[in-house]
Scaffold this motif. Structure first.
Motif, PDB file in Angstrom:
ATOM      1  N   THR A  84       0.797  -1.360  -0.012  1.00  0.00           N
ATOM      2  CA  THR A  84      -0.037   0.060   0.017  1.00  0.00           C
ATOM      3  C   THR A  84       0.870   1.360   0.151  1.00  0.00           C
ATOM      4  OG1 THR A  84      -1.809  -1.192   1.330  1.00  0.00           O
ATOM      5  CG2 THR A  84      -1.999   1.235   1.090  1.00  0.00           C
ATOM      6  N   TRP A  85       1.984   1.014   0.793  1.00  0.00           N
ATOM      7  CA  TRP A  85       2.916   2.579   0.809  1.00  0.00           C
ATOM      8  C   TRP A  85       3.480   2.650  -0.544  1.00  0.00           C
ATOM      9  CZ3 TRP A  85       3.565   6.684   2.741  1.00  0.00           C
ATOM     10  CH2 TRP A  85       5.065   7.431   2.654  1.00  0.00           C
ATOM     11  N   PHE A  86       3.956   1.682  -1.160  1.00  0.00           N
ATOM     12  CA  PHE A  86       4.878   1.948  -2.470  1.00  0.00           C
ATOM     13  C   PHE A  86       3.900   1.888  -3.736  1.00  0.00           C
ATOM     14  CE2 PHE A  86       8.196   0.168   0.219  1.00  0.00           C
ATOM     15  CZ  PHE A  86       9.077   1.329   0.125  1.00  0.00           C
ATOM     16  N   PHE A  87       2.937   1.156  -3.696  1.00  0.00           N
ATOM     17  CA  PHE A  87       2.188   0.997  -4.898  1.00  0.00           C
ATOM     18  C   PHE A  87       0.535   1.632  -4.809  1.00  0.00           C
ATOM     19  CE2 PHE A  87       5.160  -2.208  -5.129  1.00  0.00           C
ATOM     20  CZ  PHE A  87       5.689  -2.044  -6.119  1.00  0.00           C
ATOM     21  N   ARG A  88       0.121   1.863  -3.276  1.00  0.00           N
ATOM     22  CA  ARG A  88      -1.242   2.131  -3.116  1.00  0.00           C
ATOM     23  C   ARG A  88      -2.251   1.080  -3.363  1.00  0.00           C
ATOM     24  NH1 ARG A  88      -2.943   7.801  -5.120  1.00  0.00           N
ATOM     25  NH2 ARG A  88      -2.774   7.165  -7.239  1.00  0.00           N
ATOM     26  N   ALA A  89      -1.704  -0.103  -3.671  1.00  0.00           N
ATOM     27  CA  ALA A  89      -2.645  -1.155  -3.667  1.00  0.00           C
ATOM     28  C   ALA A  89      -1.813  -2.492  -3.689  1.00  0.00           C
ATOM     29  CB  ALA A  89      -3.116  -1.365  -5.386  1.00  0.00           C
ATOM     30  N   THR A  90      -2.557  -3.400  -3.248  1.00  0.00           N
ATOM     31  CA  THR A  90      -1.897  -4.953  -3.040  1.00  0.00           C
ATOM     32  C   THR A  90      -2.177  -5.386  -4.490  1.00  0.00           C
ATOM     33  OG1 THR A  90      -3.945  -5.773  -2.238  1.00  0.00           O
ATOM     34  CG2 THR A  90      -2.355  -5.069  -0.415  1.00  0.00           C
ATOM     35  N   LEU A  91      -1.427  -6.764  -4.640  1.00  0.00           N
ATOM     36  CA  LEU A  91      -1.490  -7.440  -5.830  1.00  0.00           C
ATOM     37  C   LEU A  91      -3.031  -7.718  -6.032  1.00  0.00           C
ATOM     38  CD1 LEU A  91       1.511  -9.768  -5.638  1.00  0.00           C
ATOM     39  CD2 LEU A  91       0.909  -7.717  -6.984  1.00  0.00           C
ATOM     40  N   GLY A  92      -3.640  -8.031  -5.106  1.00  0.00           N
ATOM     41  CA  GLY A  92      -5.352  -8.386  -5.277  1.00  0.00           C
ATOM     42  C   GLY A  92      -6.084  -6.844  -5.803  1.00  0.00           C
ATOM     43  N   LYS A  93      -5.824  -5.978  -5.248  1.00  0.00           N
ATOM     44  CA  LYS A  93      -6.247  -4.679  -5.687  1.00  0.00           C
ATOM     45  C   LYS A  93      -5.830  -4.357  -6.805  1.00  0.00           C
ATOM     46  CE  LYS A  93      -7.051  -2.552  -1.048  1.00  0.00           C
ATOM     47  NZ  LYS A  93      -6.499  -3.568  -0.356  1.00  0.00           N
ATOM     48  N   MET A  94      -4.612  -4.610  -7.232  1.00  0.00           N
ATOM     49  CA  MET A  94      -4.122  -4.274  -8.778  1.00  0.00           C
ATOM     50  C   MET A  94      -4.957  -5.155  -9.780  1.00  0.00           C
ATOM     51  SD  MET A  94      -0.248  -3.927  -8.225  1.00  0.00           S
ATOM     52  CE  MET A  94       0.664  -3.004  -7.061  1.00  0.00           C
ATOM     53  N   LEU A  95      -5.017  -6.546  -9.447  1.00  0.00           N
ATOM     54  CA  LEU A  95      -5.749  -7.395 -10.370  1.00  0.00           C
ATOM     55  C   LEU A  95      -7.284  -7.021 -10.567  1.00  0.00           C
ATOM     56  CD1 LEU A  95      -5.434 -10.074 -11.943  1.00  0.00           C
ATOM     57  CD2 LEU A  95      -6.555 -11.457  -9.806  1.00  0.00           C
ATOM     58  N   MET A  96      -7.909  -6.417  -9.448  1.00  0.00           N
ATOM     59  CA  MET A  96      -9.101  -5.650  -9.640  1.00  0.00           C
ATOM     60  C   MET A  96      -9.406  -4.353 -10.063  1.00  0.00           C
ATOM     61  SD  MET A  96     -10.555  -8.699  -8.898  1.00  0.00           S
ATOM     62  CE  MET A  96     -12.451  -8.322  -8.910  1.00  0.00           C
ATOM     63  N   GLY A  97      -8.231  -3.724 -10.433  1.00  0.00           N
ATOM     64  CA  GLY A  97      -8.161  -2.309 -10.659  1.00  0.00           C
ATOM     65  C   GLY A  97      -8.524  -1.211  -9.764  1.00  0.00           C
ATOM     66  N   LEU A  98      -8.111  -1.629  -8.392  1.00  0.00           N
ATOM     67  CA  LEU A  98      -8.532  -0.792  -7.193  1.00  0.00           C
ATOM     68  C   LEU A  98      -7.250   0.100  -6.778  1.00  0.00           C
ATOM     69  CD1 LEU A  98     -10.820  -3.169  -5.329  1.00  0.00           C
ATOM     70  CD2 LEU A  98     -11.439  -1.458  -7.072  1.00  0.00           C
ATOM     71  N   LYS A  99      -7.272   0.988  -6.104  1.00  0.00           N
ATOM     72  CA  LYS A  99      -6.257   1.578  -5.257  1.00  0.00           C
ATOM     73  C   LYS A  99      -6.918   2.304  -4.214  1.00  0.00           C
ATOM     74  CE  LYS A  99      -5.742   5.842  -7.900  1.00  0.00           C
ATOM     75  NZ  LYS A  99      -5.009   6.661  -8.732  1.00  0.00           N
ATOM     76  N   VAL A 100      -6.019   2.621  -3.100  1.00  0.00           N
ATOM     77  CA  VAL A 100      -6.199   3.161  -1.824  1.00  0.00           C
ATOM     78  C   VAL A 100      -5.914   4.752  -2.025  1.00  0.00           C
ATOM     79  CG1 VAL A 100      -5.777   3.221   0.745  1.00  0.00           C
ATOM     80  CG2 VAL A 100      -5.771   1.259  -0.498  1.00  0.00           C
TER      81      VAL A 100
END
Length: 176
Positions: A84-100
């Motif tokens: 979350t710190w480096f990418f604003r998303a985990t791999l699961g969120k990235m896969l689903m097109g999400l970000k924090v």
């Protein structure tokens, strides 16, 4: 981020306010992250324990504090904090097109990330992860961990569309 209806009209308001990710898509992302974390534990923990001669079932004080439980918790929390710190998303969120993102549209601070991913996940995971159901009933689709850290999970693609739609409105408001 939810914009007041006075700033935009009709379908544009619906697009702007629909960027928040709901419970279902976040659950799928969390399940994917669970698979990633389980894989990381299998790849890192067992070989490292064998190499160092650790008995993973040994514990200090109580079985809850076994080497395996402590190491598993570190992997779990470090995965969420660092991703979350480096990418604003985990791999699961990235896969689903999400970000924090932060609710105030500013960059995430490290304190926000640690509060969300460590303290917030610990609290939300209490009682068998039942507290994640708060997302279903919150109008901004925030979980307890989001509310504690002033963050929200959004669809990345819709955020870009929202930003394009809001640019003329924000420009007009800045000239007033």
């Amino acid at each position: 981020m939810v914009y007041p209806s006075s700033m935009v009209e009709g379908y544009e308001r619906d697009i702007i306010n629909s960027t928040h990710a709901g419970f279902g898509v976040r659950l799928v992302a969390f399940l994917v992250d669970g698979i990633v974390i389980g894989s990381l534990k299998a790849i890192l923990l067992r070989p490292l324990a064998k190499l160092l001669g650790w008995d993973l079932s040994s514990y200090v004080g109580a079985p809850l504090f076994s080497i395996e439980n402590i190491a598993s918790s570190l992997i779990f929390f470090l995965y969420f904090v660092l991703m979350t710190w480096f990418f604003r998303a985990t791999l699961g969120k990235m896969l689903m097109g999400l970000k924090v993102v932060s609710t105030d549209d500013k960059p995430l601070t490290f304190l926000q990330v640690v509060t969300r991913e460590w303290l917030g996940r610990y609290i939300s995971g209490f009682l068998g992860h039942l507290l994640y159901l708060v997302i279903l009933f919150n109008p901004h689709k925030q979980g307890i961990h989001d509310m504690l850290s002033d963050t929200v999970v959004i669809y990345e693609r819709q955020e870009r569309l929202r930003d394009r739609l809001m640019a003329p409105v924000m420009k007009q408001n800045s000239t007033l």
